[in-house]
Structures are given as C-alpha cells and as structure tokens.
Design a protein around this motif. Structure first.
Motif, mmCIF file in Angstrom:
data_model
loop_
_atom_site.group_PDB
_atom_site.id
_atom_site.type_symbol
_atom_site.label_atom_id
_atom_site.label_comp_id
_atom_site.label_asym_id
_atom_site.label_seq_id
_atom_site.Cartn_x
_atom_site.Cartn_y
_atom_site.Cartn_z
ATOM 1 N N MET A 1 0.988 -1.273 0.003
ATOM 2 C CA MET A 1 -0.043 -0.096 -0.027
ATOM 3 C C MET A 1 0.803 1.147 -0.167
ATOM 4 O O MET A 1 1.886 1.126 0.600
ATOM 5 C CB MET A 1 -0.907 0.064 1.401
ATOM 6 N N THR A 2 0.584 2.127 -0.673
ATOM 7 C CA THR A 2 1.314 3.172 -0.978
ATOM 8 C C THR A 2 0.513 4.544 -0.402
ATOM 9 O O THR A 2 -0.644 4.653 -0.669
ATOM 10 C CB THR A 2 1.884 3.770 -2.422
ATOM 11 N N ASP A 3 1.028 5.623 0.259
ATOM 12 C CA ASP A 3 0.376 6.740 0.677
ATOM 13 C C ASP A 3 0.730 7.566 -0.340
ATOM 14 O O ASP A 3 1.445 7.631 -1.664
ATOM 15 C CB ASP A 3 0.904 7.023 2.033
ATOM 16 N N LYS A 4 0.259 8.970 -0.239
ATOM 17 C CA LYS A 4 0.545 10.131 -1.221
ATOM 18 C C LYS A 4 1.814 10.389 -1.600
ATOM 19 O O LYS A 4 2.282 10.480 -2.806
ATOM 20 C CB LYS A 4 -0.328 11.414 -0.651
ATOM 21 N N LEU A 5 2.571 10.670 -0.388
ATOM 22 C CA LEU A 5 4.038 10.792 -0.844
ATOM 23 C C LEU A 5 4.869 9.850 -1.619
ATOM 24 O O LEU A 5 5.637 9.925 -2.632
ATOM 25 C CB LEU A 5 4.856 10.973 0.401
ATOM 26 N N ALA A 6 4.501 8.527 -1.385
ATOM 27 C CA ALA A 6 5.111 7.379 -2.101
ATOM 28 C C ALA A 6 4.647 7.501 -3.584
ATOM 29 O O ALA A 6 5.100 7.092 -4.374
ATOM 30 C CB ALA A 6 4.686 5.997 -1.485
ATOM 31 N N SER A 7 3.287 7.644 -3.821
ATOM 32 C CA SER A 7 2.658 7.535 -5.240
ATOM 33 C C SER A 7 3.293 8.853 -5.913
ATOM 34 O O SER A 7 3.643 8.556 -6.911
ATOM 35 C CB SER A 7 1.281 7.925 -4.824
ATOM 36 N N GLU A 8 3.581 10.035 -5.198
ATOM 37 C CA GLU A 8 4.043 11.056 -5.970
ATOM 38 C C GLU A 8 5.679 10.811 -6.414
ATOM 39 O O GLU A 8 6.059 11.018 -7.527
ATOM 40 C CB GLU A 8 4.185 12.327 -5.298
ATOM 41 N N ILE A 9 6.246 10.103 -5.379
ATOM 42 C CA ILE A 9 7.769 9.699 -5.700
ATOM 43 C C ILE A 9 7.679 8.692 -6.754
ATOM 44 O O ILE A 9 8.567 8.852 -7.751
ATOM 45 C CB ILE A 9 8.444 9.182 -4.500
ATOM 46 N N ILE A 10 6.843 7.800 -6.884
ATOM 47 C CA ILE A 10 6.905 6.735 -7.826
ATOM 48 C C ILE A 10 6.440 7.455 -9.125
ATOM 49 O O ILE A 10 7.049 7.086 -10.234
ATOM 50 C CB ILE A 10 5.747 5.582 -7.412
ATOM 51 N N GLU A 11 5.519 8.356 -9.332
ATOM 52 C CA GLU A 11 5.393 9.167 -10.640
ATOM 53 C C GLU A 11 6.503 9.729 -10.887
ATOM 54 O O GLU A 11 6.939 9.717 -12.060
ATOM 55 C CB GLU A 11 4.243 10.185 -10.274
ATOM 56 N N LYS A 12 7.563 10.185 -10.066
ATOM 57 C CA LYS A 12 8.817 10.836 -10.533
ATOM 58 C C LYS A 12 9.738 9.911 -10.996
ATOM 59 O O LYS A 12 10.663 9.963 -12.047
ATOM 60 C CB LYS A 12 9.333 11.639 -9.268
ATOM 61 N N ILE A 13 9.740 8.881 -10.332
ATOM 62 C CA ILE A 13 10.495 7.771 -10.744
ATOM 63 C C ILE A 13 10.231 7.322 -12.115
ATOM 64 O O ILE A 13 10.942 6.928 -12.966
ATOM 65 C CB ILE A 13 10.675 6.492 -9.795
ATOM 66 N N LYS A 14 8.885 7.061 -12.424
ATOM 67 C CA LYS A 14 8.334 6.574 -13.520
ATOM 68 C C LYS A 14 8.761 7.305 -14.766
ATOM 69 O O LYS A 14 9.238 6.968 -16.062
ATOM 70 C CB LYS A 14 6.894 6.462 -13.774
ATOM 71 N N ALA A 15 9.024 8.621 -14.685
ATOM 72 C CA ALA A 15 9.395 9.646 -15.966
ATOM 73 C C ALA A 15 10.971 9.261 -16.019
ATOM 74 O O ALA A 15 11.220 9.614 -17.222
ATOM 75 C CB ALA A 15 9.541 10.888 -15.012
ATOM 76 N N HIS A 16 11.715 8.633 -15.385
ATOM 77 C CA HIS A 16 12.906 8.299 -15.622
ATOM 78 C C HIS A 16 13.231 6.790 -15.931
ATOM 79 O O HIS A 16 14.519 6.179 -16.408
ATOM 80 C CB HIS A 16 14.182 8.614 -14.601
ATOM 81 N N ALA A 17 12.155 5.756 -15.709
ATOM 82 C CA ALA A 17 12.374 4.477 -15.858
ATOM 83 C C ALA A 17 12.225 3.918 -16.995
ATOM 84 O O ALA A 17 11.817 4.666 -18.056
ATOM 85 C CB ALA A 17 11.243 3.713 -14.727
ATOM 86 N N ASP A 18 12.610 2.710 -17.428
ATOM 87 C CA ASP A 18 12.380 2.129 -18.770
ATOM 88 C C ASP A 18 10.885 1.854 -18.922
ATOM 89 O O ASP A 18 10.354 1.481 -17.965
ATOM 90 C CB ASP A 18 13.205 0.623 -18.676
ATOM 91 N N PRO A 19 10.416 2.150 -19.982
ATOM 92 C CA PRO A 19 8.975 2.137 -20.214
ATOM 93 C C PRO A 19 8.484 0.820 -19.980
ATOM 94 O O PRO A 19 7.349 0.482 -19.757
ATOM 95 C CB PRO A 19 8.674 2.920 -21.573
ATOM 96 N N ASP A 20 9.230 -0.075 -20.345
ATOM 97 C CA ASP A 20 9.077 -1.674 -20.273
ATOM 98 C C ASP A 20 9.005 -2.317 -18.781
ATOM 99 O O ASP A 20 8.952 -3.335 -18.830
ATOM 100 C CB ASP A 20 9.693 -2.413 -21.593
#
Length: 84
Positions: free
Chosen positions: A1-20
């Motif tokens: 389970m992720t909270d608001k902060l974790a969700s925001e950080i995950i979104e920032k990481i997605k911007a730099h992650a391999d799309p696959d």
C-alpha cells in the motif's frame, strides 16, 4: 500500500524508468527499472526541488543504500520530517 508521498515519488521515478519496466511498487528494484547512477541523480534533483529537501548523494554508502523504490521513499520521508 502506498500513501500520497510514495505515489508522488513513484510518478517521478516513472519519468526516468525504462517504459517496459512494468508496474512500480515500493519493492521494485531500481536496476529492474533501468535506473542507474545518471537517472538516480536526475530523480534526486527532481525530489529535492519538489519537496525542498537536500539529499546527500556524495558518498558511496549513500548510493549503495538506495536499492529499491521504498528506499527512496523512506529517505525522502525522513528528510521531510526533519524540516523545521
């Protein structure tokens, strides 16, 4: 389970992650997302700017401690809590 902060950080990481890289959770290892030192540095800058924090990344130990998404969330949460 992720909270608001974790969700925001995950979104920032997605911007730099391999799309696959698939779904990103707190347990997802950074290397599985294709995130290495350059991408991690960019993520750190994004997080510092977004949350008004300073993440010390100058030591080998600091780099080695960030293995998965949860490590980043924990580090950022700790720095935010220490702010006056």
């Amino acid at each position: 389970m992720t909270d608001k902060l974790a969700s925001e950080i995950i979104e920032k990481i997605k911007a730099h992650a391999d799309p696959d890289g698939g779904e990103i959770t707190l347990a997802t290892e950074l290397t599985a997302l294709g995130i290495h030192s350059l991408e991690l540095t960019e993520i750190v800058f994004d997080l510092e700017e977004a949350y008004g924090i300073e993440i010390e990344m100058n030591t080998v130990e600091a780099w080695n401690n960030l293995k998965d998404v949860g490590d980043i969330v924990t580090a950022v949460r700790s720095l935010i809590e220490k702010q006056p």
